[in-house]
Design an enzyme around this catalytic site. Structure first.
Site, PDB file in Angstrom:
ATOM      1  N   ASP A 232     -11.268  -2.116  -3.445  1.00 21.97           N
ATOM      2  CA  ASP A 232     -10.134  -1.456  -3.576  1.00 21.97           C
ATOM      3  C   ASP A 232      -9.502  -2.113  -5.087  1.00 21.97           C
ATOM      4  O   ASP A 232      -9.922  -2.940  -5.640  1.00 21.97           O
ATOM      5  CB  ASP A 232      -8.838  -1.430  -2.826  1.00 21.97           C
ATOM      6  CG  ASP A 232      -7.917  -0.419  -3.110  1.00 21.97           C
ATOM      7  OD1 ASP A 232      -8.030   0.456  -4.247  1.00 21.97           O
ATOM      8  OD2 ASP A 232      -7.157  -0.002  -2.221  1.00 21.97           O
TER       9      ASP A 232
HETATM   10  C1  BGC Z   1      -5.696   2.601  -3.861  1.00 19.24           C
HETATM   11  C2  BGC Z   1      -6.969   3.257  -3.733  1.00 19.24           C
HETATM   12  C3  BGC Z   1      -7.330   4.317  -4.834  1.00 19.24           C
HETATM   13  C4  BGC Z   1      -7.498   3.119  -6.123  1.00 19.24           C
HETATM   14  C5  BGC Z   1      -7.714   3.785  -7.434  1.00 19.24           C
HETATM   15  C6  BGC Z   1      -5.632   1.906  -5.380  1.00 19.24           C
HETATM   16  O1  BGC Z   1      -4.142   1.387  -5.574  1.00 19.24           O
HETATM   17  O2  BGC Z   1      -5.605   1.903  -3.016  1.00 19.24           O
HETATM   18  O3  BGC Z   1      -6.839   4.155  -2.606  1.00 19.24           O
HETATM   19  O4  BGC Z   1      -8.577   5.131  -4.760  1.00 19.24           O
HETATM   20  O5  BGC Z   1      -6.047   2.647  -6.490  1.00 19.24           O
HETATM   21  O6  BGC Z   1      -6.708   4.576  -7.791  1.00 19.24           O
END
Ligand code: BGC
Length: 675
Positions: A232
């Site tokens: 993530d």
């Molecule tokens: C989120 C993800 C997301 C990623 C990219 C993160 O903060 O938890 O779900 O895909 O950011 O934006």
């Protein structure tokens, strides 16, 4: 195209293991095609200012504007459709937006279980039930990938609240982890997502990004995932430990991670072989992205129509006393900015920037009801200022007094439900509870339209109103869907994919956030969602699987036929007694009557959504397999079915199960036999 790892220097191979910027993978000095990612799951999140965003001319203003992606219903509404086929087409339409915007990979779907209704990201997640979550997510992945666009199944794993999400350690006993939190991933993996995204939190003390047990042993070796594991955004703490746990790609770019990997290689802590293994996976992702692209098969207008269709199928009629709905032709008063602006959405990385401007709900209702009706409108608060006082309160109450039916559009928005924080309360903001309470003094015919990303405690006001519609965060098609549903042009067919409890304190987690500093103990074990309320014999506001229709369905003739070893077919008939065509979601639960471990009173193991015309019947067949009867035995380290009595329960909701029968399993393998 096939990339040859041997053509890359060691530093170029290391560079592949960390993103090049916020949404793109490295090009290894121009030798590899970078992969363009983009957020979902509610639609394609593309910035109007992003250079790759194509432009179009707005016919009304003549201005050049970015091509707008479609804001689909949020996952909470999509899940309320209980419809894998519709989920597939919604996801395929989002993939068409990806193709239009040159995006290779959609960062969706999210299959984290709704352990608590206050989790700020629940609107992005499907359900409290692993089977419903997994089967819908599988269809979502199939839909996106049918267009040659990749997906990222997220967030792996045990990330079920936003509170302290970057540091908290989820302490989940293994049986619970497997039965509740990993099962959706296992089912969704059948669709072979290109990537899996790890979560921010720690699992049993170790960050999910560098956890050898969850990533290597379970996801790779046991579940057989051979795609790319992505962190993530910012979830990697030590890139070397992450690579050793088989995480392939750290996102987004951060120089410290490259430095860490280079230093570990120089010190002999990370071998070239280990780097090759990870880099090879990232090359595989680039190869997939570089494959010839499909052409979109839907036009933007058709994608909008899918958004409307999904909203129609996912908006849930919770209460309809005295047949207040569908609206008859008379004086209707609509109150609340959501009617004007359409459904809000939750906050965070999934919010979709669209230029779509909905036609106001009152205008659509007026068109549908015709000139015999008179539909009026007043706002009740400033959008974005939900805590503010009611605008024009006397005018609102006066209009309600003068109307035959009043529709109050109230609920939460992205300031109350968002990524990065959890809700404090399960109830609506006080200003709305007061509005409902006071309006109910001026009219008996009150219908409340609730916009939210997860369950709402309505117990303070539910008895004062005749109708309640759960709109959810229903996307850009909300107004069109509502106009059709409220007037009876379309029939309600959505059902709740999560329980609506009577009080936050009734939920398994309550208002508790972290039990011991940085630790979240999953003390309720497998008793999550309806499994908890059933076990505790607790009354709820609306049970899992509840949803009304303008049709009237009855269930009959349940049979269970053995079709093979630990395989059965459950069959039953659903009849539409009414004069209105309707779709019915029927639910099949299994109960292990005597088990050697404590099991939930029942668990969803099958469902079906069927169109049943007025006066007609349909015979429905649901397959059950070994997994439908199994629990995960920690002692034996495998899914286990025990011989003995099981009950099969069938009906329209988890608390209304008119058809019940028993079966005796006698052919379960001996517990000590090989899996
Ligand atoms: C989120 C993800 C997301 C990623 C990219 C993160 O903060 O938890 O779900 O895909 O950011 O934006």
């Amino acid at each position: 195209m096939k990339y040859d790892l041997t053509k890359l220097t060691i530093d170029e191979k290391i560079s592949l293991l960390v993103g090049a910027n916020s949404m793109t993978t490295s090009d290894a000095n121009g030798k590899v095609r970078p992969v363009q990612m983009c957020d979902g799951p509610l639609g394609l999140r593309t910035g109007p200012k992003h250079p790759a965003t194509p432009k179009t001319v707005d016919p009304t203003t003549g201005e050049t504007i970015p091509v707008s992606p479609v804001a689909m219903p949020a996952t909470n509404v999509l899940a309320n459709t209980w419809d894998p086929t519709l989920t597939f087409s919604l996801a395929a339409a989002i993939a068409d937006d990806c193709l239009d915007h040159q995006r290779d990979l959609l960062l969706a779907p999210g299959v984290n279980i709704k352990r608590t209704p206050v989790c700020g990201r629940n609107f992005e997640y499907f359900s409290e039930d692993p089977f419903l979550t997994g089967t819908l997510a599988r269809a979502y992945i199939q839909g996106v990938q049918s267009k040659g666009v990749g997906t990222s199944l997220k967030h792996f794993c045990a990330n079920n609240a936003e509170y302290d999400r970057q540091a908290i350690s989820s302490e989940v006993d293994e049986r619970t982890l497997r039965e509740i939190y990993l099962t959706p991933f296992e089912i969704a993996l059948e669709a072979k997502p290109w990537t899996v995204m790890c979560s921010y939190n720690r699992v049993g003390g170790i960050y999910a990004s560098e956890n050898p047990w969850t990533l290597k042993e379970i996801l790779r070796d046991e579940f057989g995932f051979d795609g790319i594991i992505i962190s993530d955004w910012g979830a990697t703490h030590n890139a070397t430990l992450a690579a050793k746990a088989t995480l392939d790609l750290t996102m987004p770019y951060q120089k410290e991670h490259l430095d860490n990997l280079r230093a570990a290689y120089s010190a002999g802590i990370l071998t070239e072989e280990e780097i090759n293994e990870r880099a090879q996976k990232v090359l595989l992702l680039s190869e997939k992205a570089a494959a010839p692209k499909h052409s979109p098969t839907t036009t933007p207008k058709e994608r909008h129509e899918i958004a409307v269709k999904a909203a129609k199928a996912g908006i849930v009629l919770l209460k309809n006393e005295d047949g207040i709905l569908p609206l008859q032709k008379n004086k209707i008063f609509v109150c609340g900015k959501n009617a004007l602006l359409g459904a809000p959405t939750g906050g965070g990385s999934s919010a979709v920037w669209t230029t779509f401007k909905p036609t106001p709900l009152h205008q659509l209702l007026q068109e549908k009801l015709g000139s015999d009706a008179f539909v009026s409108y007043l706002p009740c608060h400033d959008r974005g200022a939900i805590g503010s006082a009611i605008l024009n309160a006397p005018a609102v109450y006066k209009a309600a007094y003068g109307a035959d039916v009043t529709l109050l559009c109230v609920g939460n928005d992205g300031k109350l439900e968002f990524e990065g924080g959890d809700r404090e309360y399960l109830r609506l903001p006080k200003v709305y509870e007061d509005l409902i309470d006071t309006t109910a003094k001026y009219t008996k015919n009150l219908v409340v339209l609730v916009y939210a990303g997860s369950a709402i405690d309505m117990s303070a006001w539910i008895d004062k109103v005749k109708g309640v519609v759960f709109v959810g965060f229903a996307g850009e098609g909300a107004n069109e869907a509502l106009a059709a549903l409220l007037t009876g042009e379309a029939n309600f067919s959505g059902k709740l994919s999560e329980t609506f409890p009577l009080d936050l304190n009734d939920t398994p987690v309550g208002a508790m956030k972290g039990n011991n500093g940085f630790v979240e103990r999953y003390l309720e074990g497998v008793f999550v969602g309806y499994r908890h309320y059933d076990e505790q014999a607790k009354e709820v506001l609306f049970p899992f699987g509840h949803g009304l229709s303008y049709s009237q369905f009855v269930y009959s003739d349940l049979t269970v036929e053995k079709t093979g070893k630990l395989a059965y077919e459950v069959s039953y008939t659903v009849t539409n007694l009414s004069s209105v065509d309707g779709e019915e979601i029927s639910e099949v639960y299994v109960r292990d009557v005597f088990a050697s471990v404590s099991r939930p009173p029942k668990e969803l193991k099958g469902y079906s959504k069927d169109l049943i015309k007025a006066g007609e019947s349909k015979r429905i067949h649901i397959p059950l397999n070994a997994r439908s009867f199994a629990f995960y035995s920690v002692a034996l380290k495998k899914w286990t079915v025990e011989n003995g009595d099981f009950e099969i329960l069938v009906g329209p909701s988890s608390r209304i199960l008119p058809l019940q029968t028993k079966l005796k399993i006698e052919d379960a393998p001996h517990p000590y036999s090989e899996p």
